[in-house]
Scaffold this motif. Sequence first.
Motif, PDB file in Angstrom:
ATOM      1  N   ASP A   1      71.988  52.943 -62.388  1.00  0.00           N
ATOM      2  CA  ASP A   1      71.447  53.555 -63.613  1.00  0.00           C
ATOM      3  C   ASP A   1      70.567  52.523 -64.302  1.00  0.00           C
ATOM      4  O   ASP A   1      70.742  51.311 -64.094  1.00  0.00           O
ATOM      5  CB  ASP A   1      72.602  53.981 -64.540  1.00  0.00           C
TER       6      ASP A   1
ATOM      7  N   ASN B   1      73.658  50.113 -66.062  1.00  0.00           N
ATOM      8  CA  ASN B   1      75.061  50.524 -66.194  1.00  0.00           C
ATOM      9  C   ASN B   1      75.306  51.847 -65.491  1.00  0.00           C
ATOM     10  O   ASN B   1      74.982  52.884 -66.008  1.00  0.00           O
ATOM     11  CB  ASN B   1      75.442  50.661 -67.671  1.00  0.00           C
ATOM     12  N   PRO B   2      75.845  51.810 -64.305  1.00  0.00           N
ATOM     13  CA  PRO B   2      76.435  50.634 -63.688  1.00  0.00           C
ATOM     14  C   PRO B   2      75.499  49.906 -62.718  1.00  0.00           C
ATOM     15  O   PRO B   2      74.649  50.520 -62.086  1.00  0.00           O
ATOM     16  CB  PRO B   2      77.590  51.253 -62.889  1.00  0.00           C
TER      17      PRO B   2
END
Length: 379
Positions: A205, A191-192
């Motif tokens: 991430d 995320n993301p």
Amino acid sequence: MKLHEYQSKQIFSQYGVPIPKGRVAATAAEAKQIAEELGGRVVVKSQVLVGGRGKAGGIRLAKSPEEAEDLAAQILSMEIKGLPVRKVLVDEAANIEKEIYLGITNDRAARRPVMMASAEGGVEIEEVARQTPEKIIKVHIDPLLGLQGYQARDLAAGIDLPREHWRAFGQIAQGLWQAYLKSDATLAEINPLVITAENTLLAVDGKMVLDDNALFRHPDLAEMRDLDVEAEAEIEARKYGLSYIQLDGNIGCMVNGAGLAMTTMDVIKLFGGEPANFLDIGGGASAEKVAAAFRIILSDPKIKAVLINIFGGITRGDEVARGILAAMEEVQPEAPMVVRIVGTNAEEGRKLLAEADMITAETLADAAQKAVAAAKGGN
Ligand code: GDP
Ligand code: MN
């Protein structure tokens, strides 16, 4: 056990998930050098085991190696949600067009892993989950069959991912599932996951939480544990073979047996209190172990009262009492103590403790009520 972003992404990458080029640095000078190697435009990312680093100023874009050095110096001197930043990840900056969420965790109610995707990825995913849960698409994975191709396509369709990305998305979903499965993780999250200006998918991430109970099967992963950022008390507890988990309340609990510890916490809550920890000293605990447990409980500055609930079976009441007394001499606690000991050698144990100014209780309900009152200063 939580893994850092850079560790999680390395694992993802081993399973074929595309990640940005980059390396971790402990000094600003190293960060500068890495930025030079990467060609200048980088993102400098604090490596701390909490979410929301971006919002806290712990994720910064740099246009040059010099800027990367400056930002790294700033970030390395920060504390994020109480945790000091000791390392930064320096990654090639991505040109982000769109941020997607993709994650796996265990769905206990469904008794299966669940893979989740959302078109609204990025830093607000918790808000999305709260306010518009229908924007999070879920598929449950049969652990024996694994993630099926159609399930990844269902997710891609569910988040309106353009067709051209479905193939890459399917590979990333499969890679994430394999990373989760093979590492015995309880959470694996990207995320993301971004669509770049170059029209590729990239895991910007990464986050993983590993199941501590399976770590013995993964000595290589166990080595990744960052002792630096774990609660010191939890490290100490592990040394003595105590099961200890710090919580948010103010009533310290010392109990033998996991079930009894859970019950004790429930009964504290029933009478309006909040436990400060879960602690199971285990069966047959020696005075030395009890003393360690006691020190660990009292090292938590939130403690307003301590509830000791011992059922003497293999564990002997007088051994527990002696451990408590030994620790009290060492720690000199100010918080009031409530003790309930029943079972083997309870009488001897109680006699020893009565001399030490402790509040005794006959039943668990009585003990919990007294501890809650003591924590509220009513005793
Ligand atoms: P978190 O805040 O701890 O979840 O850290 P993330 O790694 O998810 O970063 C937070 C946000 O920073 C992301 O959602 C992006 O919007 C932004 N970000 C992170 N890396 C890059 C990058 O390489 N380029 C750009 N433009 N933005 C980035
Ligand atoms: Mn993130």
